[in-house]
Design a protein around this motif. Structure first.
Motif, PDB file in Angstrom:
ATOM      1  N   GLN A  66       0.730  -1.303   0.092  1.00  0.00           N
ATOM      2  CA  GLN A  66       0.113   0.050   0.092  1.00  0.00           C
ATOM      3  C   GLN A  66       0.840   1.314  -0.019  1.00  0.00           C
ATOM      4  O   GLN A  66       0.566   2.217  -0.598  1.00  0.00           O
ATOM      5  N   VAL A  94       2.044  -0.200  -4.679  1.00  0.00           N
ATOM      6  CA  VAL A  94       0.850   0.334  -5.582  1.00  0.00           C
ATOM      7  C   VAL A  94       0.796   1.728  -5.378  1.00  0.00           C
ATOM      8  O   VAL A  94       0.870   2.191  -4.258  1.00  0.00           O
ATOM      9  N   LEU A 116      -2.340   4.090  -5.147  1.00  0.00           N
ATOM     10  CA  LEU A 116      -3.684   3.702  -4.870  1.00  0.00           C
ATOM     11  C   LEU A 116      -4.417   4.436  -5.761  1.00  0.00           C
ATOM     12  O   LEU A 116      -5.518   4.013  -6.545  1.00  0.00           O
ATOM     13  N   ALA A 141      -6.211   1.769  -8.955  1.00  0.00           N
ATOM     14  CA  ALA A 141      -5.790   0.746  -8.333  1.00  0.00           C
ATOM     15  C   ALA A 141      -6.607   0.573  -6.737  1.00  0.00           C
ATOM     16  O   ALA A 141      -6.508  -0.655  -6.421  1.00  0.00           O
ATOM     17  N   ASP A 142      -7.038   1.631  -6.062  1.00  0.00           N
ATOM     18  CA  ASP A 142      -7.487   1.531  -4.862  1.00  0.00           C
ATOM     19  C   ASP A 142      -8.956   0.857  -4.810  1.00  0.00           C
ATOM     20  O   ASP A 142      -9.652   0.164  -3.845  1.00  0.00           O
ATOM     21  N   GLN A 165      -3.855  -6.115  -6.876  1.00  0.00           N
ATOM     22  CA  GLN A 165      -3.055  -4.768  -6.618  1.00  0.00           C
ATOM     23  C   GLN A 165      -1.520  -5.506  -6.897  1.00  0.00           C
ATOM     24  O   GLN A 165      -0.935  -4.767  -7.434  1.00  0.00           O
TER      25      GLN A 165
END
Lengths: 360, 330, 534
Positions: free
Chosen positions: C371, C375, C377, C426-427, C434
Motif C-alpha cells: 500500500q 502500488v 492507490l 488501483a484502490d 493490486q
C-alpha cells in the motif's frame, strides 16, 4: 469489460466482476447525477455562474466587458503564482514564503532602478532573484530535509526582512517609463490586458507539463505515494527541488508584473498573497495531502475568486470583507470534499451491507 | 542507568546550553552597552517577553501534537480589540470582567480552530491560515478601522499588566501563572501527557485509548485561551488597541518553540525549553536598539534564527540517529 | 499462465472444512467452564472489502488459545475489534455471558482486554514508565495529579517480575526490539487484564527470549488469565497453546484442542488444501552467476553480507522481523546507501546510487509494503504499470499515450489483472490484484533480476498460488529471483537455495535438499547448527 486471457477461469472471473462493478458503479440516473454534481470542477462552474447571475442582477456595472477584462489586472499576479503552487501542493509540500519572495524581488528591482537600470535588466533581476529564493527554499527542504512548512515560515521573514531592514518605512517609486507596460499595458490597441494573456500562455504551458509530460506524472506519483514513487525510480527530492525553484521563478515573474502595475516598492508589498495563492489552489480542488486535482479546476477557482471580489467591490464591500471571504473559502474548500467523500464512503458501505443481506 | 542518557539528562543538556547561550548573548550586548544587564533592565526585558512566553506555551502544545497554529496573532488582535472596546463602552465594568471576556473570546476562537481540525479534518496549517485572515478581518469589521487609545481606556484596565505585586509587575506574574499552569498540565495531567502520545505515534495513541479529537480540541483551545489573555495584556500594556496588533507574532511563537528544542514534527519538547527560547527572542528584540541596529532588522533576524535553530535541531537529530545505529550492531 | 495453477482454484470457494472430512469439533464437551469471552457472528465491512464474515471465537479463563490463519485471514481485524479500535458491522461480543460493547480502546481496557500489537505501537520519545502507563496513568485519587513516583515503582516491579534489566526512565527509542516487546508485555500486565492478546509475540525474539516469553505465558495461564496467541509458527502453537481457532478469508473455519490436532490438519484448514499442493514444481537449471554481492554493509542494519545469484535461480531469504533482509535488498536496489561492500553484475563492479541506476542494470523490486511502496492507490492501473518506464516511453519529456496503452495491455493481460478497465484506480482492486499490478509493472521493465519482498503477504489463497506460479515461470525463463519471505513453508517450497539472516548477519546457507524447517528456524533465531555459514 473483460480483461485477461481467455481460459477456463473465465467463468469465475465474470461472476466476480459483475459483483465488483455493481458495488462500485451504480448505473442509475440518480447515481450518475450524484457523481456529476459532486465533481469539484462542476461545483466550481456552477458557483461561477451563480456569481455572474447574482452580481449582474445587483448592479448594471458588473456585466461590462471593459470592466470584466480590466479587473483581471487585480488577480493575474496571484494566478501566475498559483500555477507552480499546484505542483508544490500536489507533491505534498507547501510554500508560505511566496509573498515575501515578491517583496524581495520587488526590492531588488527597485534598488537596481534607483541605480539607473533599464527595463529589461529590471525584469532579469526580478526573475533571477525569485529563482534564487526558490532554490534557497528547495535546498533546505530537500537537501537538508527540513519540513517545507517550517522552512518557508522562516524564509517568509527572511525574504521580507531584507527589504524591511533596508527600506524601513521608505519606498522605491522611480521606475523607467517602459517598465509600466508589463503590469498596466494592453495587447496592441485592444482591451485585452497583456498580463492576462501572459498568464493564459503560462497556464497552457504549465497545464501541458502537469498533464502531458513525465514530470507532471511524477509529481502526481509523489503526491499519492512518495515511497512507491521512489521504488519506481522517481527521484523524489529532485522533483520537489525543481518545484520550489519553479515557485521562486514564477514569484519573480509575478513580482515584475505587480511592481510594474503599482509602480512602487514598499516592504509590505504583496502582504497576504501566500494565503490567497494557496486558497486558489486548494479551492481549485488540489488536495492538500497531495496527489489529487488538475489545472482546470485551479483556473476556475482563479476566475471565481477574482470575479467574486470584483462584484463585492462593486457593491462597496470593504477589502477586509474580501479577506474574510478568502479565508472562509480556503477552509470550506478543504472541508467540503472531505465531507462529500465520507458521504460517498458511507453510501458505499450501506449498499454493501444491503447487497450482502440480500445475498444471504 | 544503563549507560544511555535518560530523558531528563538530554533535556537538561538542551536547556543548559540555552542558558549558556543567553548568558553569552547578554555578555556580548553588555560589552557594547554596559547598562544592559541591570536588575531594572532585565526586569523590563522579562516584562516585555511575558506575552511571548504565554502565547509560545500555547503554540508549544499545538506543535507538540504535530500541528501548528498560525492564527495566534489574529486572535490576540481580535480579543485585544474587543476587550478594549468593551472597556471603552462600559467604563464601569470591573477590569477583570473585561479580562474574562477577552480570555473567553480567545478560547472560543481556539475551540473553533480545534473543531475544524478535529471534526472537519482540515489540516492545522490550512485551518489556521484561513482563520488567521478571518479573525483579522473581523477585527476590522468590529472596530470599523478605528483605534482605541490610552485616554479611552480605564485606569483599572491598564493596571491589569502595569500594576505590581511584591515589586514585580503584574504582567510578569501573569506570565508566571500561565507557565506554572501549563507546566503542570504538560507534566502532571493525563491529557497533557496524551498530547505527547498523539505527537509521538498516532496509531499507538489510538491503541491505548487516547482520543485524538479530544486532544486536538484541547490544544487549540489552550492556544486560543492564552492568546485571548495575551490580547488583553497587549492592548492594556501598550495602552492602544490597533487593528494590526500582533501581526506576524505567530512566527515569534514558533521561533521560541524551535529554539527551545521542540521538535517541529511533534512528540518531544518541554515547557522549560520554550520559556528559555522565548526569553532568548525577547533579549534579542530588546538588544537591537541598544547595539545601534535598526529595529527594522528584527524581522530578518527572527527568520534567520528560526532557520538556524531548525537546522541545528535537524542536524543533531541526524547525528544522534547515526550514533544510535553505530551502537546497535557494535 | 499455464493451467497447472488453475487446478488449485477448485478450492477457491471457502467451504466448511468439515465437509472435506476434517475433524472439526464445533461443540465442546459440557464439562468445560463457562467461557470468559465469546465472539459470535462477528462481521466487519470496510468500503469495498468484507474483512470479517460471521466469525466465532470462544475463550475460557486459564487457557492459551491460538488464533490461526494466513495473512489477510482477518486475525488483525478481529484483534482490533476486541481492543475497541474498530467497531463491528454485525455480530456480538459476550463477556462472561453478557454482551460487551467496545466503542473505543478505553472500553476494552475497562473490560480487561489488553493486546500486545504486532506493529510498533510505542512512543519512542517517551520513557518506559510512560509507555507502560499511557492511557491509564496512575493518579493521586483526590487531585487527579499524575503520580510519577508510584508509576516508576510499579514499572520497576513489573520489569523485575519479567526479569528485565531495563531502567524505567530509559527512553524507548534507546531500547532494542526484544526489549521493546517485553515492555509491551509489561504494559498488558499493568492493565491487570483478564484477556491478553499476543499478536505474533515471538517474531522478533531470539530463542532464549522466546523461552522467557513462554514462562510468562504459562504464569499468566496459571493466574487464570485467558490468552489469545496469534502465531504463524506451528512449533509455538504446539508448545504453548491449548485450543485453536482457524480463520480463512475472513471466515470461521473451525476450532479444536491442540493436543488432538496435527500440523497437517491445521494447515489444511488454513489454506483449504495441503502444503505440497501449494508450490509449483519445476526443474532447477540455474546458470552462470549474474549478481555477486561482497561484504555489503549498512551501518546499524546489516553487516558483511555476501552472496551470489545465478540465472534461473530462486534464492530465498529467511529471517525474523528486523533481521535485515529487506534492508539488504533496499540497499542493493539503491533505496538506501551502503556503508561498505561491492555489488557486481556479470563480474563487473557496478555503482548503484538510486533505484533508477538499479533499474538500468535490469533489476526490479517488489517491495514489502504494497500500500505504501508498491502500488499507487489513487492512480490508474495503466499509470501504475508504466511508472517505472516513464522515462523511456517519453520523448522530450512528453508522454506517449500509445506506448503507455500497449504496455499496459500486454502486461496487464499477462498477469490476468481482474478489473473493470485499465483506467480504474488501483484502490478499487483487491489486494491480490493490486499485487498483480505491481508484478506487471516490473515485468514490463524486462528485468534480469527480480527481487520480491514478501510477495504474498496479505493476499488471498488463489492469487497466492498464481504469484507462486509466476515466480516459478520467471525462474524457468532464466530470470534470477530473490525471494524474501517470513513464511517458512513458502521459502522451503519455492527457493532453490535459502540464505538465513539473523540480527544483520548472514547466519547460514542451505540448499533445497538440506533445508528443513527445524534447521532454518534454528539459524534464524541465532542458533546455527547446520549449513555452511557464509
Amino acid at each position: 469489460m473483460m480483461l485477461g486471457t481467455h481460459n477456463n477461469r473465465q467463468e469465475t472471473h465474470k461472476s466476480d466482476l459483475v459483483n465488483v462493478t455493481r458495488l462500485i458503479n451504480e448505473t442509475s440516473l440518480k447515481e450518475r447525477m450524484i457523481t456529476l454534481f459532486t465533481k469539484w470542477e462542476v461545483i466550481l462552474g456552477l458557483l461561477l455562474i451563480l456569481v455572474f447571475v447574482y452580481f449582474s442582477n445587483l448592479t448594471p456595472y458588473f456585466l461590462n466587458s471593459f470592466n470584466l477584462l480590466n479587473t483581471t489586472f487585480t488577480f493575474t499576479e496571484k494566478a501566475i503564482m498559483a500555477l507552480p503552487m499546484i505542483f508544490i501542493i500536489m507533491s505534498g509540500d507547501i510554500d508560505i514564503s511566496v509573498a515575501s519572495i515578491i517583496a524581495l524581488c520587488s526590492f531588488a528591482m527597485g534598488y537596481a532602478s534607483s541605480l539607473g537600470a533599464d527595463t529589461w535588466t529590471l525584469v532579469a533581476i526580478g526573475v533571477v532573484v525569485g529563482l534564487a529564493a526558490g532554490l534557497f527554499n528547495g535546498f533546505f527542504v530537500t537537501k537538508v530535509g527540513m519540513p517545507a512548512i517550517a522552512v518557508t515560515l522562516a524564509t517568509q521573514s527572511i525574504f521580507r526582512g531584507i527589504p524591511q531592514a533596508v527600506l524601513g518605512d521608505k519606498a522605491y517609486t522611480k521606475y523607467p517609463q517602459s517598465f509600466a507596460y508589463f503590469g498596466q499595458g494592453y495587447l496592441g490597441e485592444s482591451l485585452i490586458p497583456f498580463s492576462l494573456v501572459f498568464f493564459l500562455v503560462l497556464a497552457a504551458i504549465m497545464g501541458f507539463v502537469l498533464h502531458k509530460t513525465r514530470y507532471g506524472r511524477k509529481v502526481y506519483a509523489i503526491g499519492n505515494a512518495k515511497e512507491a514513487a521512489r521504488f519506481c525510480g522517481v527521484q523524489v527530492n529532485q522533483i520537489r527541488f525543481i518545484n520550489f525553484a519553479l515557485m521562486g521563478l514564477f514569484s519573480g515573474i509575478a513580482a515584475v508584473l505587480l511592481t510594474s502595475r503599482i509602480g512602487s516598492t514598499r516592504p509590505n508589498i504583496a502582504l497576504g498573497y501566500d494565503m490567497e495563492v494557496i486558497t486558489l489552489v486548494v479551492l481549485g480542488g488540489v488536495s492538500i495531502s497531495g496527489g489529487k486535482g488538475n489545472l482546470f479546476g485551479v483556473i476556475m477557482a482563479i476566475f471565481l475568486l477574482g470575479y467574486l471580489k470584483y462584484g463585492m467591490g462593486l457593491i462597496n464591500l470593504s477589502a477586509k470583507a474580501m479577506v474574510i471571504t478568502t479565508g472562509t473559502l480556503l477552509i470550506v474548500a478543504v472541508l467540503l470534499p472531505g465531507f462529500l467523500d465520507s458521504i460517498k464512503a458511507w453510501r458505499k458501505l450501506r449498499r454493501q451491507q444491503k447487497t450482502s443481506t440480500v445475498a444471504n | 542507568m544503563k549507560g544511555i542518557p535518560s530523558f531528563g539528562k538530554i533535556k537538561q543538556r538542551r536547556e543548559t546550553s540555552l542558558v549558556f547561550l543567553i548568558l553569552l548573548l547578554l555578555l556580548v550586548v553588555t560589552l557594547r552597552s554596559p547598562g544592559f544587564v541591570s536588575i531594572k533592565n532585565l526586569q523590563r526585558i522579562i516584562n516585555d517577553t511575558s506575552i511571548l512566553v504565554m502565547v509560545s506555551l500555547g503554540q508549544f502544545f499545538v506543535i507538540l501534537a504535530g500541528g501548528i497554529d498560525l492564527s495566534v496573532g489574529s486572535i490576540i488582535g481580535f480579543s485585544g480589540m474587543a476587550a478594549s472596546m468593551l472597556n471603552e463602552a462600559q467604563p464601569t465594568l470591573p477590569a477583570f470582567v473585561v479580562l474574562l471576556v477577552g480570555v473567553l473570546i480567545g478560547t472560543a476562537f481556539g475551540a473553533l480552530n480545534g473543531a475544524l481540525v478535529a471534526f472537519g479534518k482540515v489540516p492545522p496549517i490550512i485551518t489556521t491560515l484561513g482563520t488567521m485572515s478571518i479573525f483579522r478581518g473581523i477585527t476590522f469589521v468590529l472596530s470599523k478601522g478605528q483605534w482605541v487609545t490610552a485616554h479611552e481606556m480605564t485606569e483599572a484596565y491598564m493596571l491589569l499588566p502595569h500594576g505590581n505585586f511584591l515589586g514585580i509587575s503584574n504582567l510578569i506574574w501573569w506570565g508566571v501563572l500561565v507557565s506554572t499552569v501549563l507546566y503542570y498540565v504538560s507534566r502532571f495531567t493525563r491529557s497533557g501527557r496524551e498530547v505527547f502520545a498523539i505527537g509521538g505515534n498516532k496509531t499507538a495513541a489510538k491503541f491505548v485509548g487516547v482520543s485524538e479529537r479530544k486532544i486536538t480540541m484541547m490544544i487549540f483551545t489552550i492556544s486560543g485561551m492564552v492568546s485571548g489573555l495575551a490580547g488583553v495584556m497587549w492592548t492594556a500594556r501598550y495602552a492602544a488597541a490597533v487593528n494590526e496588533t500582533a501581526t506576524g507574532f505567530e512566527l515569534q511563537t514558533v521561533a521560541a518553540c524551535v529554539i527551545g528544542g521542540v521538535s517541529i514534527a511533534g512528540g518531544s519538547g518541554a515547557v522549560s525549553g520554550v520559556i528559555l527560547g522565548a526569553l532568548f527572542m525577547g533579549i534579542i528584540n530588546n538588544a537591537l536598539p541598544v547595539i545601534n541596529l535598526s529595529p527594522f532588522l528584527q524581522l530578518f533576524i527572527q527568520g534567520a534564527i528560526v532557520l538556524f535553530a531548525m537546522l541545528i535541531n535537524t542536524l543533531s537529530e541526524v547525528r544522534r540517529g547515526k550514533k544510535l545505529l553505530q551502537e546497535r550492531l557494535a | 499462465m499455464p493451467t497447472r495453477a488453475s487446478g488449485l482454484l477448485l478450492f477457491q470457494g471457502t467451504r466448511p472444512a468439515a465437509r472435506r472430512g476434517l475433524r472439526v469439533p464445533i461443540h465442546k464437551e459440557p464439562a468445560l467452564s463457562q467461557p470468559l469471552l465469546e465472539v459470535k457472528h462477528l462481521t466487519k465491512y470496510f468500503p469495498g472489502i468484507k474483512a470479517l464474515d460471521g466469525v466465532h471465537l470462544t475463550i475460557r479463563s486459564g487457557e492459551v488459545h491460538a488464533l490461526i490463519g494466513e495473512n489477510g485471514a482477518g486475525k488483525s481485524t478481529l484483534v482490533k475489534i476486541l481492543t475497541g479500535v474498530y467497531f463491528p458491522t454485525q455480530g456480538e461480543v459476550l463477556y462472561e455471558g453478557s454482551p460487551l460493547v467496545l466503542r473505543n480502546a478505553i472500553d476494552a481496557q475497562k473490560a480487561g482486554i489488553a493486546a500486545i500489537h504486532q506493529e510498533a505501537s510505542m512512543f519512542p520519545e517517551l520513557s518506559v514508565t510512560e509507555n507502560i502507563y499511557m492511557g491509564h496513568h496512575l493518579t493521586h485519587p483526590k487531585t487527579g495529579r499524575i503520580d510519577w513516583r508510584k508509576m516508576r515503582t510499579e514499572t520497576q516491579k513489573l520489569l523485575d517480575e519479567l526479569e528485565l534489566d531495563i531502567d524505567s526512565n530509559t527512553l524507548v527509542k534507546n531500547l532494542g526490539v526484544a526489549q521493546r516487546h517485553m515492555v509491551e508485555i509489561a504494559k498488558a500486565l499493568s492493565l491487570h487484564a483478564k484477556v491478553v492478546i499476543m499478536d505474533e509475540p515471538t517474531s522478533a525474539l531470539s530463542l532464549r527470549e522466546v523461552e522467557d516469553l513462554y514462562k510468562i505465558v504459562r504464569r499468566l495461564r496459571a493466574d487464570g488469565k485467558a490468552i489469545i496467541f496469534i502465531s504463524h509458527k506451528f512449533d509455538e502453537i504446539f508448545e504453548i497453546c491449548d485450543y485453536y481457532t482457524v480463520l480463512r478469508d475472513g471466515k470461521y473455519i473451525g476450532e479444536g484442542k491442540v493436543s488432538e490436532a496435527s500440523i497437517d490438519s491445521i494447515v489444511r484448514m488454513m489454506v483449504g488444501r495441503s502444503l505440497d499442493q501449494m508450490y509449483p514444481k519445476r526443474n532447477i537449471n540455474s546458470g552462470r552467476t549474474i549478481l555477486s554481492v561482497k561484504g555489503l554493509s549498512q551501518l546499524g542494519y546489516f553487516s558483511n553480507v555476501s552472496f551470489d545469484l545465478h540465472e534461473g535461480e530462486i534464492l530465498g531469504f529467511f529471517g525474523l522481523v528486523g533481521a535485515g533482509r529487506s534492508e539488504v535488498m533496499r540497499t542493493i536496489f539503491g533505496i538506501d546507501r551502503k556503508t561498505a561492500g561491492t555489488i557486481s553484475l556479470d563480474g563487473k563492479e557496478i555503482q548503484i546510487r538510486c533505484p533508477s541506476d538499479a533499474m538500468a542494470h535490469g533489476m526490479a523490486f517488489v517491495p514489502e509494503d504494497r500500500q505504501e511502496q508498491g502500488v499507487i492507490l489513487e492512480m490508474s492501473i495503466a499509470k501504475n504499470i508504466t511508472l517505472p518506464q516513464i522515462n523511456p516511453i517519453s520523448r522530450f519529456g512528453i508522454l506517449n499515450r500509445k506506448k503507455e496503452k500497449s504496455i499496459t495491455e500486454t502486461y496487464g493481460s499477462k498477469m490476468e489483472i481482474r478489473a473493470a478497465g485499465w483506467q480504474v484506480d488501483a484502490d478499487t482492486l483487491s489486494g491480490g490484484n493490486q499485487q498483480k499490478v505491481v508484478l506487471a509493472k516490473w515485468l514490463a521493465t524486462n528485468p534480469r533480476i527480480l527481487i520480491l519482498d514478501e510477495p504474498t503477504k496479505g493476499i488471498d489463497v488463489a492469487t497466492k498460488a498464481a504469484v507462486h506460479q509466476f515466480i516459478s515461470d520467471m525462474a524457468s525463463k532464466g530470470l534470477a529471483v530473490i525471494l524474501i519471505s517470513s513464511e517458512l513453508p513458502e521459502v522451503l517450497g519455492m527457493a532453490d537455495r535459502i540464505m538465513v539472516m539473523h540480527e544483520g548477519f548472514l547466519q547460514a546457507e542451505f540448499s533445497r535438499e538440506e533445508a528443513d524447517s527445524d534447521k532454518v528456524i534454528r539459524a534464524a533465531t541465532g542458533n546455527a547448527s547446520g549449513g555452511g555459514v557464509a
